[in-house]
Design a protein around this motif. Structure first.
Motif, short mmCIF file in Angstrom:
data_model
loop_
_atom_site.label_atom_id
_atom_site.label_comp_id
_atom_site.label_asym_id
_atom_site.label_seq_id
_atom_site.Cartn_x
_atom_site.Cartn_y
_atom_site.Cartn_z
N PHE A 28 0.64 -1.19 -0.12
CA PHE A 28 -0.08 -0.02 -0.06
C PHE A 28 0.79 1.34 0.10
CE2 PHE A 28 -1.94 3.58 2.60
CZ PHE A 28 -2.96 3.61 1.85
N ALA A 31 2.49 1.71 -3.21
CA ALA A 31 1.57 2.11 -4.48
C ALA A 31 1.39 3.73 -4.05
CB ALA A 31 0.39 1.20 -4.42
N ASP A 34 4.09 5.99 -4.95
CA ASP A 34 4.20 5.97 -6.78
C ASP A 34 3.38 7.09 -7.29
OD1 ASP A 34 6.68 4.54 -6.78
OD2 ASP A 34 5.61 3.14 -8.15
N TRP A 42 -6.17 11.26 -8.52
CA TRP A 42 -5.78 10.18 -8.48
C TRP A 42 -5.94 9.60 -6.88
CZ3 TRP A 42 -2.26 7.42 -5.66
CH2 TRP A 42 -1.82 6.28 -6.18
N PHE A 46 -7.66 6.26 -5.49
CA PHE A 46 -6.71 5.14 -5.13
C PHE A 46 -7.49 4.92 -3.70
CE2 PHE A 46 -2.99 4.30 -2.27
CZ PHE A 46 -2.76 3.23 -2.89
N ALA A 49 -10.70 3.19 -4.00
CA ALA A 49 -10.50 1.75 -4.49
C ALA A 49 -9.90 0.92 -3.33
CB ALA A 49 -9.54 1.73 -5.61
N GLU A 50 -8.91 1.36 -2.40
CA GLU A 50 -8.25 0.68 -1.36
C GLU A 50 -9.43 0.31 -0.29
OE1 GLU A 50 -5.36 -0.74 -0.93
OE2 GLU A 50 -4.87 -0.14 -2.84
N GLY A 53 -11.63 -2.32 -1.50
CA GLY A 53 -10.80 -3.69 -1.72
C GLY A 53 -10.80 -4.10 -0.31
N LEU A 54 -10.34 -3.44 0.78
CA LEU A 54 -10.08 -4.10 1.91
C LEU A 54 -11.43 -4.45 2.53
CD1 LEU A 54 -7.80 -1.24 3.85
CD2 LEU A 54 -7.21 -3.54 3.11
#
Lengths: 140, 117
Positions: A28, A31, A34, A42, A46, A49-50, A53-54
Motif C-alpha cells: 500500500f 503504491a 508512486d 488520483w 486510489f 479503491a483501497e 478492496g479492504l
C-alpha cells in the motif's frame, strides 16, 4: 493514510493479519508513494479503491475462514479418492485401451495421435498426484 | 479432447479475473506484491488496477490451493516476500487459457458466419 490503512486491517481475521498485514501495508505504501505525483483526483480514487478492496477482501477472508472451519476434520473413507484424480486415471486407462485397439487393427496414424493424448493424460495425472501426494495408492 | 476436471473448472466454472491475471503475471517469473499490481496493470492495458485487498485475498486462496508458493527474496531492499507458480498452478493456467482459446475461436466463427448471411 498509513494509520487509516493499518486500522482497516483490523477488519480481517487474525490468521490473515498475521500472515499478510505487514506485506499489505508495505505494498500500500509503495503504491501510494508512486502515485503521489498524479494529483489529488488520483489520490481520492486510489483511497476509495483501497477501502473498497479492504472491505471486500476482509469479507472474503471471513467467509473462507468460516467455510474452512466447517470442513470435517476426519480422514476420508477407505477407498475414497478425489474426483479429479479418479477421472485423470480413467482417462489414462481409456487412452491405453484405445491405443492397443488401434495398433491391433493396424491403425497406426490413429495410434500415434492416441499416444500423444496418452502422454498428456499421464502428465495431468502426475501433476494431480503431486497435489494429493501418494496417499491414494493408485496404479496406472 | 476433454480436459481433466480441475478445482476451479469443475462444471466448467472459469477462473475469476484477478486469479487469471495473477497466474498470468507469475507465469513469466516470480514477483512480489507491488510488482504484481504493476504488471497486472500493464497486462490489462491499464484497465485493471488491483487494490491490495483484492490482491491479497486472491493470493491467500491460491496459496491454500497450492497453485502458487511464497518464498523469501534473498537480495532486496524493498519487499522480502515473493510469489511463484507451482506446477499445479501452471497446469491450471494452461487449462484455462485453452478453454478461453476454444471459446474465442467459437465466438469468431459465429461472428463470421453471421456476417456471411
Amino acid at each position: 493514510m498509513r494509520r487509516a490503512y493499518q486500522f482497516c486491517l483490523i477488519l480481517y481475521p487474525r490468521a490473515h493479519r498475521d500472515r499478510f498485514a505487514e506485506e499489505m501495508l508495505q505494498v500500500f505504501e509503495e503504491a501510494s508513494a508512486d502515485g503521489r505525483a498524479e494529483g489529488w483526483v488520483w489520490s481520492v480514487r486510489f483511497t476509495l479503491a483501497e477501502i473498497g478492496g479492504l472491505i471486500g477482501g476482509a469479507a472474503g477472508a471471513w467467509l473462507d475462514s468460516r467455510s474452512a472451519a466447517r470442513v470435517p476434520s476426519q480422514s476420508p473413507a477407505p477407498g475414497w479418492i478425489p474426483h479429479e484424480l479418479a477421472e485423470a486415471q480413467e482417462r489414462v486407462e481409456a487412452n491405453v485401451a484405445a491405443m492397443v485397439h488401434a495398433i491391433a487393427n493396424h491403425q497406426f496414424e490413429r495410434a500415434r495421435v492416441l499416444s500423444n493424448q496418452e502422454r498428456e493424460a499421464r502428465e495431468n495425472l502426475r501433476v494431480l498426484r503431486e497435489k494429493y501426494g501418494d496417499e491414494y495408492g493408485m496404479n496406472v | 479432447m476433454r480436459h481433466v476436471v480441475t478445482q476451479t473448472n469443475l462444471e466448467g466454472k472459469p477462473l475469476t479475473e484477478p486469479v487469471l491475471l495473477i497466474l498470468t503475471s507469475l507465469a513469466e517469473h516470480p514477483r512480489h506484491g507491488y510488482a504484481l499490481i504493476k504488471d497486472i496493470e500493464l497486462l490489462s492495458a491499464g484497465r485493471v488496477r488491483m487494490s491490495t485487498g483484492t490482491l491479497f485475498g486472491a493470493l491467500r486462496r491460491l496459496l491454500v490451493d497450492g497453485w502458487i508458493e511464497r518464498f523469501e527474496l534473498e537480495d532486496t531492499t524493498r519487499q522480502k516476500q515473493a510469489y511463484r507458480l507451482t506446477a499445479t498452478g501452471r497446469r491450471h493456467l494452461q487449462l484455462e487459457l485453452d478453454r478461453m482459446k476454444h471459446l474465442a475461436r467459437a465466438g469468431f466463427a459465429r461472428l463470421k458466419a453471421a456476417e456471411a448471411l
